[in-house]
Design a protein around this motif. Structure first.
Motif, mmCIF file in Angstrom:
data_model
loop_
_atom_site.group_PDB
_atom_site.id
_atom_site.type_symbol
_atom_site.label_atom_id
_atom_site.label_comp_id
_atom_site.label_asym_id
_atom_site.label_seq_id
_atom_site.Cartn_x
_atom_site.Cartn_y
_atom_site.Cartn_z
ATOM 1 N N ILE A 188 0.838 -1.202 0.000
ATOM 2 C CA ILE A 188 0.000 0.000 0.000
ATOM 3 C C ILE A 188 0.876 1.256 0.000
ATOM 4 C CG2 ILE A 188 -1.560 1.373 1.443
ATOM 5 C CD1 ILE A 188 -3.035 -0.773 -0.007
ATOM 6 N N LYS A 189 1.933 1.232 0.814
ATOM 7 C CA LYS A 189 2.827 2.396 0.865
ATOM 8 C C LYS A 189 3.532 2.609 -0.474
ATOM 9 C CE LYS A 189 3.654 1.991 5.843
ATOM 10 N NZ LYS A 189 4.657 1.706 6.901
ATOM 11 N N ALA A 190 3.943 1.525 -1.111
ATOM 12 C CA ALA A 190 4.587 1.648 -2.418
ATOM 13 C C ALA A 190 3.600 2.199 -3.446
ATOM 14 C CB ALA A 190 5.130 0.296 -2.857
ATOM 15 N N VAL A 191 2.354 1.724 -3.365
ATOM 16 C CA VAL A 191 1.332 2.218 -4.301
ATOM 17 C C VAL A 191 1.031 3.685 -4.026
ATOM 18 C CG1 VAL A 191 -1.094 1.976 -4.961
ATOM 19 C CG2 VAL A 191 0.333 -0.061 -4.706
ATOM 20 N N GLU A 192 1.022 4.078 -2.731
ATOM 21 C CA GLU A 192 0.796 5.489 -2.392
ATOM 22 C C GLU A 192 1.874 6.373 -3.024
ATOM 23 O OE1 GLU A 192 -1.497 5.666 1.910
ATOM 24 O OE2 GLU A 192 0.680 5.404 1.880
ATOM 25 N N GLU A 193 3.122 5.938 -2.944
ATOM 26 C CA GLU A 193 4.209 6.709 -3.560
ATOM 27 C C GLU A 193 4.044 6.773 -5.076
ATOM 28 O OE1 GLU A 193 7.840 4.945 -2.319
ATOM 29 O OE2 GLU A 193 7.591 5.451 -0.182
ATOM 30 N N LEU A 194 3.634 5.625 -5.643
ATOM 31 C CA LEU A 194 3.435 5.600 -7.096
ATOM 32 C C LEU A 194 2.320 6.546 -7.514
ATOM 33 C CD1 LEU A 194 3.875 4.354 -9.918
ATOM 34 C CD2 LEU A 194 2.270 2.539 -9.252
ATOM 35 N N LEU A 195 1.190 6.491 -6.795
ATOM 36 C CA LEU A 195 0.065 7.369 -7.133
ATOM 37 C C LEU A 195 0.404 8.829 -6.872
ATOM 38 C CD1 LEU A 195 -2.947 5.270 -5.781
ATOM 39 C CD2 LEU A 195 -2.308 5.652 -8.162
ATOM 40 N N ALA A 196 1.225 9.074 -5.846
ATOM 41 C CA ALA A 196 1.633 10.461 -5.584
ATOM 42 C C ALA A 196 2.457 11.008 -6.750
ATOM 43 C CB ALA A 196 2.430 10.529 -4.283
ATOM 44 N N ASP A 197 3.338 10.167 -7.292
ATOM 45 C CA ASP A 197 4.130 10.608 -8.452
ATOM 46 C C ASP A 197 3.220 10.830 -9.662
ATOM 47 O OD1 ASP A 197 6.415 10.460 -6.961
ATOM 48 O OD2 ASP A 197 6.985 8.458 -7.658
ATOM 49 N N ILE A 198 2.278 9.889 -9.873
ATOM 50 C CA ILE A 198 1.370 10.049 -11.013
ATOM 51 C C ILE A 198 0.524 11.300 -10.840
ATOM 52 C CG2 ILE A 198 -0.616 9.021 -12.190
ATOM 53 C CD1 ILE A 198 0.529 6.284 -11.563
ATOM 54 N N HIS A 199 0.034 11.513 -9.584
ATOM 55 C CA HIS A 199 -0.792 12.712 -9.317
ATOM 56 C C HIS A 199 0.002 13.982 -9.602
ATOM 57 C CE1 HIS A 199 -2.805 15.848 -6.928
ATOM 58 N NE2 HIS A 199 -3.916 15.131 -7.110
ATOM 59 N N LYS A 200 1.267 13.972 -9.221
ATOM 60 C CA LYS A 200 2.103 15.148 -9.460
ATOM 61 C C LYS A 200 2.271 15.408 -10.962
ATOM 62 C CE LYS A 200 6.713 16.965 -8.423
ATOM 63 N NZ LYS A 200 8.030 16.691 -7.757
ATOM 64 N N ASP A 201 2.529 14.338 -11.712
ATOM 65 C CA ASP A 201 2.705 14.505 -13.165
ATOM 66 C C ASP A 201 1.418 14.956 -13.830
ATOM 67 O OD1 ASP A 201 5.307 13.680 -12.819
ATOM 68 O OD2 ASP A 201 4.908 11.587 -13.403
ATOM 69 N N VAL A 202 0.297 14.345 -13.433
ATOM 70 C CA VAL A 202 -0.981 14.696 -14.065
ATOM 71 C C VAL A 202 -1.392 16.107 -13.699
ATOM 72 C CG1 VAL A 202 -3.450 14.102 -14.182
ATOM 73 C CG2 VAL A 202 -1.718 12.295 -14.154
ATOM 74 N N ASP A 203 -1.125 16.500 -12.446
ATOM 75 C CA ASP A 203 -1.481 17.859 -12.029
ATOM 76 C C ASP A 203 -0.731 18.888 -12.863
ATOM 77 O OD1 ASP A 203 -2.795 19.713 -10.161
ATOM 78 O OD2 ASP A 203 -0.752 20.104 -9.447
ATOM 79 N N VAL A 204 0.559 18.617 -13.121
ATOM 80 C CA VAL A 204 1.338 19.534 -13.967
ATOM 81 C C VAL A 204 0.764 19.568 -15.384
ATOM 82 C CG1 VAL A 204 3.595 19.916 -15.028
ATOM 83 C CG2 VAL A 204 3.425 19.261 -12.615
ATOM 84 N N ALA A 205 0.369 18.386 -15.900
ATOM 85 C CA ALA A 205 -0.187 18.317 -17.253
ATOM 86 C C ALA A 205 -1.524 19.028 -17.348
ATOM 87 C CB ALA A 205 -0.325 16.858 -17.681
ATOM 88 N N VAL A 206 -2.353 18.925 -16.284
ATOM 89 C CA VAL A 206 -3.652 19.616 -16.285
ATOM 90 C C VAL A 206 -3.445 21.122 -16.291
ATOM 91 C CG1 VAL A 206 -5.738 20.050 -14.932
ATOM 92 C CG2 VAL A 206 -4.920 17.723 -15.249
ATOM 93 N N ARG A 207 -2.515 21.581 -15.444
ATOM 94 C CA ARG A 207 -2.248 23.017 -15.393
ATOM 95 C C ARG A 207 -1.725 23.534 -16.738
ATOM 96 N NH1 ARG A 207 -2.136 24.972 -10.144
ATOM 97 N NH2 ARG A 207 -2.151 23.341 -8.514
ATOM 98 N N ALA A 208 -1.007 22.671 -17.432
ATOM 99 C CA ALA A 208 -0.472 23.085 -18.736
ATOM 100 C C ALA A 208 -1.502 22.912 -19.838
ATOM 101 C CB ALA A 208 0.779 22.281 -19.064
ATOM 102 N N GLY A 209 -2.659 22.328 -19.518
ATOM 103 C CA GLY A 209 -3.701 22.138 -20.518
ATOM 104 C C GLY A 209 -3.451 20.986 -21.451
ATOM 105 N N LEU A 210 -2.573 20.061 -21.029
ATOM 106 C CA LEU A 210 -2.246 18.950 -21.908
ATOM 107 C C LEU A 210 -3.243 17.799 -21.772
ATOM 108 C CD1 LEU A 210 1.647 18.875 -21.407
ATOM 109 C CD2 LEU A 210 0.331 19.920 -23.276
ATOM 110 N N VAL A 211 -3.810 17.625 -20.591
ATOM 111 C CA VAL A 211 -4.795 16.566 -20.364
ATOM 112 C C VAL A 211 -6.002 17.167 -19.664
ATOM 113 C CG1 VAL A 211 -3.058 14.746 -20.223
ATOM 114 C CG2 VAL A 211 -3.775 15.935 -18.148
ATOM 115 N N MET A 212 -7.083 16.404 -19.675
ATOM 116 C CA MET A 212 -8.307 16.873 -19.026
ATOM 117 C C MET A 212 -8.231 16.640 -17.512
ATOM 118 S SD MET A 212 -11.099 15.418 -21.738
ATOM 119 C CE MET A 212 -12.435 16.183 -20.808
#
Length: 448
Positions: A188-212
């Motif tokens: 669970i902790k490893a998955v939390e770190e993985l999702l945190a990294d994905i959330h960080k990448d997606v958040d940057v992409a959303v702010r840049a208007g690259l993804v919905m």
């Protein structure tokens, strides 16, 4: 009180609480847990008490070989004489003697012989005696009772072995259950770190208007689901820790286990001898006990012979008397023959039932050994499959993450890959614990 002092006190209190919490926790290996359970578990204590009780019963049966010594005594003081009677001397004098006395004695004496005489005696006294009786022949009841008591001790020791096997197996099951939950918490902790990294990448992409923004919401929903799973795992770990502490007889409510560095090597079939199993030996003791009970029942219908010696003393009124004696007794239970024949037949039936149960359970024990080995090989194969699945799930997750970054796959595909990776790790954790449990069951089933 100034702010500096308040801060110092708060720091000290926090340190004390943390130290107390660390003291309350115990880090124990699997062997330490087993040793504690074998020492403190209630089932083991009950089995040892049964051995002590059987040993006392055997000692009790052993005393039947020795003479039976008894002492008795009595004192009495009646309100009147026990013997009080008027006696006419002429009633006890033969006619020929009376005629001769009439010619010799004067008339005054003859009148006294005709008048009644009052005889009073035995108003108080003391009676005491000691008797020792040694059985010579008792129909085999004493010998067979001692043999039966010895079988009882041996059966109690075998029952202790069974209890130890059960406690060892239960302790290891709790141990691997706790290790499994903690390993899932690591996942669970490893998955939390993985999702945190994905959330960080997606958040940057959303702010840049690259993804919905929908992709970000999907990641956050998955994070919420992981948080819910984490809470359930924490509760599960706490409960298993308490169960393990209670089962091992430990005072602490929280036990942290040290994970064993166990290599999951391929199983080796050692085989087993049916005669070495405590269950089979216990069944044999049941047959022996049934046979001895039948012999004891036969002995109850046979004569008993005993010899003895005694010493007695009595004092009645002013008369003292003591004497010794030897004696022999023979007791033939004639009336017991009527019901005894039916009791013997009943014991024969019980012996036959014990023999049939031995034969039936022996087959089941052989089947149990075979099944235990099949379970071990299957568990190892499942573990091998689970280990391969982790490698495949890791590669699948890596590819989907790269595809998503390149914009060639959806967020749903990436989260599905993450879920498959988590499930693969959980299956490998479950398979490893199951393999360890199956190996223990095989050792117990084969008497190893």
């Amino acid at each position: 009180m100034n702010k500096t002092m308040k801060k110092t006190i708060a720091t000290v209190l926090c340190a004390v609480c943390c130290a107390g919490s660390a003291t309350a926790q115990q880090f124990m290996t699997l062997q330490q847990l087993k040793d504690s359970a074998l020492k403190n578990n209630i089932a083991i204590r009950d089995a040892r008490n049964s051995i002590d009780a059987a040993s006392q019963q055997r000692k009790e049966a052993l005393t039947k070989y020795f003479p039976n010594i008894s002492a008795n005594g009595a004192w009495f003081n009646a309100n009147k004489h026990i013997i009080d009677k008027n006696i006419k001397p002429t009633d006890y004098i033969p006619t020929s003697v009376a005629m001769a006395m009439a010619q010799i004695l004067p008339p005054e004496a003859l009148i006294d012989l005709v008048n009644p005489i009052n005889v009073s005696m035995v108003k108080d006294g003391i009676i005491a005696g000691v008797t020792a009786t040694q059985p010579v022949f008792a129909g085999g009841k004493i010998i067979n009772s001692n043999r039966l008591a010895r079988v009882g001790v041996e059966a109690s020791r075998l029952q202790l072995r069974l209890s130890e096997n059960e406690v060892e197996q239960k302790t290891e099951q709790y141990y691997w259950q706790l290790v499994t939950l903690e390993e899932k918490m690591n996942t669970i902790k490893a998955v939390e770190e993985l999702l945190a990294d994905i959330h960080k990448d997606v958040d940057v992409a959303v702010r840049a208007g690259l993804v919905m923004r929908n992709d970000l919401l999907q990641v956050e929903l998955r994070q919420n689901d992981i948080e819910s799973q984490k809470l359930k795992l924490q509760n599960g770990i706490s409960i298993v820790q308490r169960l393990l502490a209670q089962y091992c007889g430990l005072n602490s409510n929280i036990i942290n286990v040290k994970k064993e560095d166990v290599v999951a090597s391929a199983p080796v079939e050692t085989g087993g001898n049916l005669m070495d199993l405590a269950e089979y030996q216990l069944l044999q003791k049941q047959v022996d006990a049934a046979h001895l009970k039948k012999l004891i029942t036969v002995g109850q219908s046979m004569p008993t012979v005993a010899v003895g010696a005694g010493y007695n003393y009595y004092k009645i009124n002013d008369m003292n008397r003591n004497f010794g004696m030897v004696f022999a007794t023979v007791n033939v239970p004639i009336s017991d023959w009527w019901g005894g024949s039916h009791a013997i037949k009943r014991k024969k039936i019980e012996q036959r039932k014990a023999e049939e149960e031995l034969a039936d359970k022996a087959e089941l024990l052989n089947i149990r050994m075979e099944k235990a080995w099949n379970d071990v090989t299957e568990a190892y194969q499942q573990l091998t499959i689970a280990q391969r699945s982790i490698e495949q799930a890791e590669e699948n997750l890596r590819l989907n993450r790269n595809y998503y970054k390149a914009g060639t796959s959806r967020m749903a595909d990436l989260l599905e890959a993450q879920l498959l990776y988590q499930q693969a790790r959980d299956r490998q954790t479950d398979a490893f614990a199951d393999y360890q449990n199956k190996q223990l069951e095989y050792r117990i089933a084969t008497g190893r």
